[in-house]
Design a protein around this motif. Sequence first.
Motif, PDB file in Angstrom:
ATOM      1  N   TYR A  39      -0.669   4.423   6.831  1.00 55.63           N
ATOM      2  CA  TYR A  39      -1.661   4.561   7.897  1.00 55.63           C
ATOM      3  C   TYR A  39      -3.059   4.333   7.324  1.00 55.63           C
ATOM      4  CZ  TYR A  39       2.023   6.444  10.952  1.00 55.63           C
ATOM      5  OH  TYR A  39       3.148   6.600  11.723  1.00 55.63           O
ATOM      6  N   SER A  40      -3.288   3.090   6.941  1.00 54.82           N
ATOM      7  CA  SER A  40      -4.517   2.674   6.279  1.00 54.82           C
ATOM      8  C   SER A  40      -4.845   1.244   6.700  1.00 54.82           C
ATOM      9  CB  SER A  40      -4.334   2.730   4.749  1.00 54.82           C
ATOM     10  OG  SER A  40      -3.338   1.771   4.352  1.00 54.82           O
ATOM     11  N   GLU A  41      -6.005   0.774   6.346  1.00 57.28           N
ATOM     12  CA  GLU A  41      -6.383  -0.616   6.643  1.00 57.28           C
ATOM     13  C   GLU A  41      -5.388  -1.584   6.012  1.00 57.28           C
ATOM     14  OE1 GLU A  41      -8.682  -1.751   8.568  1.00 57.28           O
ATOM     15  OE2 GLU A  41     -10.206  -0.178   8.817  1.00 57.28           O
ATOM     16  N   SER A  80       0.828  -1.210   0.000  1.00 50.33           N
ATOM     17  CA  SER A  80       0.000   0.000   0.000  1.00 50.33           C
ATOM     18  C   SER A  80       0.862   1.259   0.000  1.00 50.33           C
ATOM     19  CB  SER A  80      -0.937  -0.004   1.212  1.00 50.33           C
ATOM     20  OG  SER A  80      -0.204  -0.030   2.428  1.00 50.33           O
ATOM     21  N   LEU A 116      -0.071   8.243   3.977  1.00 55.38           N
ATOM     22  CA  LEU A 116      -1.468   7.860   3.749  1.00 55.38           C
ATOM     23  C   LEU A 116      -1.574   6.387   3.353  1.00 55.38           C
ATOM     24  CD1 LEU A 116      -2.960  10.939   1.863  1.00 55.38           C
ATOM     25  CD2 LEU A 116      -2.916  10.471   4.312  1.00 55.38           C
ATOM     26  N   TRP A 123      -5.960   8.268  13.217  1.00 56.28           N
ATOM     27  CA  TRP A 123      -6.584   6.946  13.027  1.00 56.28           C
ATOM     28  C   TRP A 123      -5.594   5.832  13.338  1.00 56.28           C
ATOM     29  CZ3 TRP A 123      -5.258   2.815   9.950  1.00 56.28           C
ATOM     30  CH2 TRP A 123      -6.184   1.773   9.884  1.00 56.28           C
ATOM     31  N   TRP A 124      -4.372   5.975  12.832  1.00 58.33           N
ATOM     32  CA  TRP A 124      -3.363   4.936  13.047  1.00 58.33           C
ATOM     33  C   TRP A 124      -3.046   4.771  14.525  1.00 58.33           C
ATOM     34  CZ3 TRP A 124      -1.065   1.232  10.219  1.00 58.33           C
ATOM     35  CH2 TRP A 124       0.092   0.624  10.733  1.00 58.33           C
ATOM     36  N   ALA A 138      -5.138  10.797   9.276  1.00 58.39           N
ATOM     37  CA  ALA A 138      -4.486   9.496   9.079  1.00 58.39           C
ATOM     38  C   ALA A 138      -3.624   9.137  10.285  1.00 58.39           C
ATOM     39  CB  ALA A 138      -3.647   9.517   7.798  1.00 58.39           C
TER      40      ALA A 138
END
Length: 404
Positions: free
Chosen positions: A282-284, A46, A279, A75-76, A72
């Motif tokens: 720090y994502s699914e 990613s 980005l 969230w992470w 981001a």
Amino acid sequence: MNYDFDSRVNRKHMGNLKETLCPPHIKALDLLGYSGAEMEFKTAPSVIKAMTDCVQNGLMGFTLCDDQYRNAVCWWMATQRDFHVEKEWVVPTNGTIFSVATVIRMLTDIGEGIIVSPPIYYRYEQAATRLGRKTHYNALIESEGKYSIDFDDLEQKMADPKNKLYILCNPHNPTGKVWDKRALEQLSTLANKYNVVVYSDEIFGEITFDDHRCIPYSEIKGARRHAIVATSLGKTFNFTGVNHANMIILDEQLRANFIKQRDADHFGSIDPVLYAALLGAYSEEGADWKNAMVAHLKACGEMIFTFFNKYLPQVKISPLEGSFVIWIDWRGLNLGDEDLNQFLVNEAYLELDQGSDYGQYYCGFTRMSIAVPKKDLKKSLDLLLKAAEKRGFIPEGIEEACDD
């Protein structure tokens, strides 16, 4: 999703520091070097995709720390570290050690000092020395390979008004120790008593094992007003060569002071490719890769502990609670420093970081990165076993087991 942790990343023809420093005879045998805390496999897909898309878009203009970026990070930290972060607490910088230097300039004058707890990452002291500051050593207490903070000595160091900064490393580099809540609370109490700022380097914070958790230092009781927490893509996503980090600073005045000094140190904008990388990380998808990567590291660590417990029990390894570096005490082999280096590098073809890099009293120790493909690790352990057999280091009764 399955990820490839078994293919080595190509380090050649890029000016890579780790590749350059690896001894030629080890590279000639197509063996890995285990110095330097860098992964030997690629970062998350990613992240690669996000960076590729950014480059193909062709825009490399000034880039701001906007809501998308801050969201981001928040969230992470919430999902991966159980760390509640408000958007305004996020302060981007040009890197972890850049930020150490920023805090040193912010807090101290030439001739004043910082405190570190060796064995410890040498670049904290390097930053202080380059700025004309002194480094004071609060040596960790060691017992059977386990380390703890000497709080009596730390209080003496903090009581000196010229020592205005303590640098915490959690998970600890090089020992792999994850500091528990009790130790962090003791640290917070002393920092408040003597008005010392704590810079908590938590760039390994997402990499912990079993029941260990890297507690964000700013969440510790009483720490909010003196805590600067350093986070980055550096270790978790193998971005050690990219000069970028995010400081999490809860106290409004401390944050304002840091930003003022950061800007005076010529911080500009965020690298646009790094913005994209964050980005992507720090994502699914980035979280899924991180979880698989940590599982791989745990398996590599278990291989190493099993090997030493079985074949070289006189060599002690500190428990690996977090990070992907392990701290090895070779003193049980009764070798001098030069002889140990000869044995490791020229007989076992094993290149490690020397313990003396982490403090003057750590000759006979080494640091080893375990973020490697398992097949390469097995090859290196086999060569170490053969070299140890030739030297007569294998205890009696073990030889037959070596052929299993």
